[in-house]
Enzyme design. Sequence first.
Site, PDB file in Angstrom:
ATOM      1  N   ASP A   1       0.900  -1.257   0.153  1.00  0.00           N
ATOM      2  CA  ASP A   1      -0.037   0.056   0.029  1.00  0.00           C
ATOM      3  C   ASP A   1       0.837   1.302  -0.039  1.00  0.00           C
ATOM      4  O   ASP A   1       0.320   2.453   0.280  1.00  0.00           O
ATOM      5  CB  ASP A   1      -0.897  -0.177   1.288  1.00  0.00           C
ATOM      6  CG  ASP A   1      -2.085  -1.169   1.094  1.00  0.00           C
ATOM      7  OD1 ASP A   1      -2.197  -1.541   0.083  1.00  0.00           O
ATOM      8  OD2 ASP A   1      -2.130  -1.465   2.365  1.00  0.00           O
ATOM      9  N   GLU A   2       2.034   1.256  -0.541  1.00  0.00           N
ATOM     10  CA  GLU A   2       2.835   2.283  -0.488  1.00  0.00           C
ATOM     11  C   GLU A   2       2.474   3.281  -1.586  1.00  0.00           C
ATOM     12  O   GLU A   2       3.111   4.565  -1.558  1.00  0.00           O
ATOM     13  CB  GLU A   2       4.413   1.960  -0.885  1.00  0.00           C
ATOM     14  CG  GLU A   2       5.015   1.017   0.040  1.00  0.00           C
ATOM     15  CD  GLU A   2       4.783  -0.500  -0.225  1.00  0.00           C
ATOM     16  OE1 GLU A   2       3.977  -0.736  -0.944  1.00  0.00           O
ATOM     17  OE2 GLU A   2       5.350  -1.231   0.498  1.00  0.00           O
TER      18      GLU A   2
ATOM     19  N   HIS B   1      -4.851  -1.489  -5.673  1.00  0.00           N
ATOM     20  CA  HIS B   1      -4.161  -0.046  -6.206  1.00  0.00           C
ATOM     21  C   HIS B   1      -5.241   0.735  -6.507  1.00  0.00           C
ATOM     22  O   HIS B   1      -6.176   0.652  -7.363  1.00  0.00           O
ATOM     23  CB  HIS B   1      -3.167  -0.554  -7.169  1.00  0.00           C
ATOM     24  CG  HIS B   1      -2.304  -1.867  -7.018  1.00  0.00           C
ATOM     25  ND1 HIS B   1      -1.600  -2.615  -7.793  1.00  0.00           N
ATOM     26  CD2 HIS B   1      -1.889  -2.188  -5.747  1.00  0.00           C
ATOM     27  CE1 HIS B   1      -1.095  -3.462  -7.270  1.00  0.00           C
ATOM     28  NE2 HIS B   1      -0.978  -3.356  -6.046  1.00  0.00           N
ATOM     29  N   THR B   2      -5.218   2.081  -5.831  1.00  0.00           N
ATOM     30  CA  THR B   2      -6.029   2.975  -6.131  1.00  0.00           C
ATOM     31  C   THR B   2      -5.331   4.001  -7.137  1.00  0.00           C
ATOM     32  O   THR B   2      -4.290   4.528  -6.662  1.00  0.00           O
ATOM     33  CB  THR B   2      -6.598   3.640  -4.802  1.00  0.00           C
ATOM     34  OG1 THR B   2      -7.303   2.551  -4.105  1.00  0.00           O
ATOM     35  CG2 THR B   2      -7.692   4.964  -5.135  1.00  0.00           C
TER      36      THR B   2
ATOM     37  N   ARG C   1       2.888 -28.826  -7.289  1.00  0.00           N
ATOM     38  CA  ARG C   1       2.789 -29.164  -8.487  1.00  0.00           C
ATOM     39  C   ARG C   1       1.396 -29.802  -8.925  1.00  0.00           C
ATOM     40  O   ARG C   1       1.213 -30.827  -9.623  1.00  0.00           O
ATOM     41  CB  ARG C   1       3.876 -30.261  -8.952  1.00  0.00           C
ATOM     42  CG  ARG C   1       5.354 -29.350  -8.965  1.00  0.00           C
ATOM     43  CD  ARG C   1       6.366 -30.191  -8.596  1.00  0.00           C
ATOM     44  NE  ARG C   1       6.318 -30.786  -7.541  1.00  0.00           N
ATOM     45  CZ  ARG C   1       7.425 -31.768  -7.187  1.00  0.00           C
ATOM     46  NH1 ARG C   1       8.308 -32.013  -7.667  1.00  0.00           N
ATOM     47  NH2 ARG C   1       7.241 -32.347  -5.852  1.00  0.00           N
TER      48      ARG C   1
ATOM     49  N   GLN D   1       2.281  -5.750  -3.508  1.00  0.00           N
ATOM     50  CA  GLN D   1       2.639  -6.002  -1.907  1.00  0.00           C
ATOM     51  C   GLN D   1       3.803  -5.226  -1.720  1.00  0.00           C
ATOM     52  O   GLN D   1       4.062  -4.150  -2.372  1.00  0.00           O
ATOM     53  CB  GLN D   1       2.875  -7.471  -1.398  1.00  0.00           C
ATOM     54  CG  GLN D   1       1.270  -8.289  -1.448  1.00  0.00           C
ATOM     55  CD  GLN D   1       0.753  -8.700  -2.810  1.00  0.00           C
ATOM     56  OE1 GLN D   1       1.487  -9.240  -3.406  1.00  0.00           O
ATOM     57  NE2 GLN D   1      -0.549  -8.578  -2.823  1.00  0.00           N
TER      58      GLN D   1
ATOM     59  N   THR E   1       3.091 -12.662   2.876  1.00  0.00           N
ATOM     60  CA  THR E   1       2.172 -13.230   1.525  1.00  0.00           C
ATOM     61  C   THR E   1       2.946 -14.405   0.948  1.00  0.00           C
ATOM     62  O   THR E   1       3.989 -14.589   1.397  1.00  0.00           O
ATOM     63  CB  THR E   1       1.963 -12.188   0.402  1.00  0.00           C
ATOM     64  OG1 THR E   1       0.686 -12.694  -0.267  1.00  0.00           O
ATOM     65  CG2 THR E   1       3.127 -11.715  -0.384  1.00  0.00           C
TER      66      THR E   1
ATOM     67  N   THR F   1      -9.870  -5.051   1.592  1.00  0.00           N
ATOM     68  CA  THR F   1     -10.538  -5.516   2.744  1.00  0.00           C
ATOM     69  C   THR F   1     -11.168  -4.514   3.594  1.00  0.00           C
ATOM     70  O   THR F   1     -12.227  -4.537   4.529  1.00  0.00           O
ATOM     71  CB  THR F   1      -9.731  -6.239   3.704  1.00  0.00           C
ATOM     72  OG1 THR F   1      -8.634  -5.693   4.012  1.00  0.00           O
ATOM     73  CG2 THR F   1      -9.271  -7.668   3.142  1.00  0.00           C
TER      74      THR F   1
HETATM   75  P1  GDP Z   1      -0.879   0.393  -3.651  1.00  0.00           P
HETATM   76  O1  GDP Z   1      -1.345  -0.742  -3.104  1.00  0.00           O
HETATM   77  O2  GDP Z   1       0.753   0.422  -3.177  1.00  0.00           O
HETATM   78  O3  GDP Z   1      -0.880   0.572  -4.944  1.00  0.00           O
HETATM   79  O4  GDP Z   1      -1.418   1.549  -2.636  1.00  0.00           O
HETATM   80  P2  GDP Z   1      -2.921   1.618  -2.489  1.00  0.00           P
HETATM   81  O5  GDP Z   1      -3.597   2.130  -3.556  1.00  0.00           O
HETATM   82  O6  GDP Z   1      -3.373   0.499  -1.504  1.00  0.00           O
HETATM   83  O7  GDP Z   1      -2.713   2.841  -1.242  1.00  0.00           O
HETATM   84  C1  GDP Z   1      -2.283   4.153  -1.538  1.00  0.00           C
HETATM   85  C2  GDP Z   1      -3.434   4.943  -1.169  1.00  0.00           C
HETATM   86  O8  GDP Z   1      -2.578   6.202  -1.241  1.00  0.00           O
HETATM   87  C3  GDP Z   1      -4.413   5.133  -2.313  1.00  0.00           C
HETATM   88  O9  GDP Z   1      -5.518   5.566  -1.898  1.00  0.00           O
HETATM   89  C4  GDP Z   1      -3.800   6.099  -3.441  1.00  0.00           C
HETATM   90  O10 GDP Z   1      -4.826   7.088  -4.049  1.00  0.00           O
HETATM   91  C5  GDP Z   1      -3.228   7.194  -2.177  1.00  0.00           C
HETATM   92  N1  GDP Z   1      -1.908   7.946  -2.677  1.00  0.00           N
HETATM   93  C6  GDP Z   1      -0.898   7.513  -3.373  1.00  0.00           C
HETATM   94  N2  GDP Z   1      -0.049   8.356  -3.449  1.00  0.00           N
HETATM   95  C7  GDP Z   1      -0.573   9.420  -2.750  1.00  0.00           C
HETATM   96  C8  GDP Z   1       0.212  10.743  -2.381  1.00  0.00           C
HETATM   97  O11 GDP Z   1       1.224  11.124  -2.505  1.00  0.00           O
HETATM   98  N3  GDP Z   1      -0.481  11.427  -1.413  1.00  0.00           N
HETATM   99  C9  GDP Z   1      -1.963  11.147  -1.068  1.00  0.00           C
HETATM  100  N4  GDP Z   1      -2.471  11.933  -0.221  1.00  0.00           N
HETATM  101  N5  GDP Z   1      -2.355   9.827  -1.418  1.00  0.00           N
HETATM  102  C10 GDP Z   1      -1.612   9.263  -1.983  1.00  0.00           C
HETATM  103  P1  IMO Z   2      -0.903  -4.182  -2.424  1.00  0.00           P
HETATM  104  O1  IMO Z   2      -0.396  -4.621  -3.756  1.00  0.00           O
HETATM  105  C1  IMO Z   2      -1.105  -4.566   2.112  1.00  0.00           C
HETATM  106  C2  IMO Z   2      -1.091  -8.800   3.526  1.00  0.00           C
HETATM  107  C3  IMO Z   2      -2.205  -9.055   4.330  1.00  0.00           C
HETATM  108  C4  IMO Z   2      -1.825 -10.215   5.084  1.00  0.00           C
HETATM  109  C5  IMO Z   2      -0.546 -10.736   4.553  1.00  0.00           C
HETATM  110  C6  IMO Z   2      -1.033 -12.185   3.765  1.00  0.00           C
HETATM  111  O2  IMO Z   2      -2.301  -3.443  -2.211  1.00  0.00           O
HETATM  112  O3  IMO Z   2      -0.026  -3.366  -1.663  1.00  0.00           O
HETATM  113  P2  IMO Z   2      -2.486 -12.708   1.802  1.00  0.00           P
HETATM  114  O4  IMO Z   2      -3.867 -12.660   1.783  1.00  0.00           O
HETATM  115  O5  IMO Z   2      -1.655 -12.422   0.855  1.00  0.00           O
HETATM  116  O6  IMO Z   2      -2.204 -14.177   2.109  1.00  0.00           O
HETATM  117  O7  IMO Z   2      -2.067 -12.121   3.043  1.00  0.00           O
HETATM  118  O8  IMO Z   2      -0.269  -9.891   3.509  1.00  0.00           O
HETATM  119  N1  IMO Z   2      -1.182  -8.247   2.316  1.00  0.00           N
HETATM  120  C7  IMO Z   2      -1.512  -6.866   1.930  1.00  0.00           C
HETATM  121  N2  IMO Z   2      -1.090  -5.927   2.707  1.00  0.00           N
HETATM  122  N3  IMO Z   2      -1.188  -4.407   0.680  1.00  0.00           N
HETATM  123  C8  IMO Z   2      -1.109  -5.703  -0.012  1.00  0.00           C
HETATM  124  O9  IMO Z   2      -1.328  -5.489  -1.320  1.00  0.00           O
HETATM  125  C9  IMO Z   2      -1.333  -6.750   0.497  1.00  0.00           C
HETATM  126  N4  IMO Z   2      -1.593  -8.092   0.046  1.00  0.00           N
HETATM  127  C10 IMO Z   2      -1.403  -9.018   1.099  1.00  0.00           C
HETATM  128  O10 IMO Z   2      -3.138  -8.147   4.954  1.00  0.00           O
HETATM  129  O11 IMO Z   2      -1.216  -9.493   6.434  1.00  0.00           O
HETATM  130 MG    MG Z   3      -2.775  -1.481  -1.876  1.00  0.00          MG
END
Ligand code: GDP
Ligand code: IMO
Ligand code: MG
Length: 426
Positions: A13-14, A41-42, A142, A223, A238, A300
């Site tokens: 979620d970076e 990914h948002t 496998r 991830q 994961t 989730t």
């Molecule tokens: P990902 O899983 O690494 O693609 O990240 P996610 O989409 O799950 O979570 C990142 C959240 O932060 C999303 O809601 C994005 O729209 C938001 N986001 C990404 N970059 C920025 C930023 O620089 N500033 C802010 N405020 N939000 C951001």
């Molecule tokens: P994105 O791509 C954050 C975490 C779950 C749990 C562990 C194992 O959005 O960054 P799993 O269902 O993969 O067996 O769960 O990994 N997890 C994530 N946490 N962002 C994700 O993906 C994740 N995908 C899995 O919360 O701790």
């Molecule tokens: Mg994410």
Amino acid sequence: MSTVVLIGTQWGDEGKGKVTDFLAERADVIVRYQGGNNAGHTVVVDDKEYKLHLIPSGILYRDKTCIIGSGVVIDPAVLIEELKSLEDRGISTENLKISQRAHVIFPYHKLLDQAEEKSKGSKKIGTTSRGIGPAYMDKAARVGIRMLELIDQDELTSLLEENVLGKNRILNKVFDSEGTDYQAVLESYQSYAETLKRYVADVSLIVNGVIEEGKNVLFEGAQGTLLDLDHGTYPYVTSSNPTAGAACLGAGVGPTKIDRVIGIAKAYTTRVGEGPFPTELFDEVGAFIQEQGGEFGTTTGRPRRCGWFDGVIGRYAVRINGLNYLAITKLDVLSRLEKVKICTGYRYHDDIIKDFPASLKVLSECEPVYEELPGWQEDITNTGKLEDLPFNARKYLERVSEVAGAPIAIIGVGSKRSQTIVTSDL
Ligand code: GDP
Ligand code: IMO
Ligand code: MG
């Protein structure tokens, strides 16, 4: 740009989706190389928000080829839903290709994921319940079913029967759960196969071909480094490898074909699910970051645990992934804090640890050592250039870069595509 791997440096979620979408403008092909619909990914373009789980974030550009590589596990129902929701919003999915070798998630994988978590009680991992672990288990054992077999009626019929029988035995006898109905699963998966077969291809041939032509390829990880099966906070990880090395495996290219690796890090740290998290905050600053950052899971909806930027993790991610650059996202979220902190090491009993430990027992006893910097009060969400950021925000970024040991190439100051500062020639 040539060939670039984008990975998460923390616990996911970076902001990988946003950065992938931003860099996809310069790419010809975007490849997702591991994970499944555990990812969320948002991406925000203008005022429209898109939530993607399986399809690479490059899909929002009409002329790009988007590829789901062999390292991904695919829940066909989720993929079809995602395709439909994009098409409904006028986004073409014509240029999507799916690896023949990618493994398929079946309903028994989800049931097993849930049953295993339940049986672990307080030791649960906190998975996304999407069947990801059991699907990768079948791949390693496998006995998995790949896209290639999904779209072959005879193969699907026989492989699925063996699998349903075997899994029902485990579900019934070990977990006292009902299991799945072979005929019903077969019928629904035959229908998914009909919809998806036109996308299925030998994607390694495509990716190597476009690299040969000198085109730009972006490899998108899901991830993050600390969720990596080998290098993460095992067992709270994961079941795939989100780190950069896996881009080669999951796309079918050799390591000599990768030019650069960029690691995405939030300006702070978050984590969903269980497991130790040294810089986690339990006070009003943690609550402030959670609220300002909207830190609730895309997949989730669970609240994400929040804490300060961890430089030990930053250095670890630089080493494990061979990072050339960092992209620091969500810097805007820290605005208005009086002070900001960076963890530079861990205090472990009488020692200072600088390298991320393998032992969770050690990690859970580590106390972060912080460096405190002055915060900035300005709204930075409309800042387009590094030099226009407040002095204290620039100082903060400089320290993050020094502590982690990699230059910063991209800075996120908001969720929109346009709210991105580029500081290096990529
Ligand atoms: P990902 O899983 O690494 O693609 O990240 P996610 O989409 O799950 O979570 C990142 C959240 O932060 C999303 O809601 C994005 O729209 C938001 N986001 C990404 N970059 C920025 C930023 O620089 N500033 C802010 N405020 N939000 C951001
Ligand atoms: P994105 O791509 C954050 C975490 C779950 C749990 C562990 C194992 O959005 O960054 P799993 O269902 O993969 O067996 O769960 O990994 N997890 C994530 N946490 N962002 C994700 O993906 C994740 N995908 C899995 O919360 O701790
Ligand atoms: Mg994410």
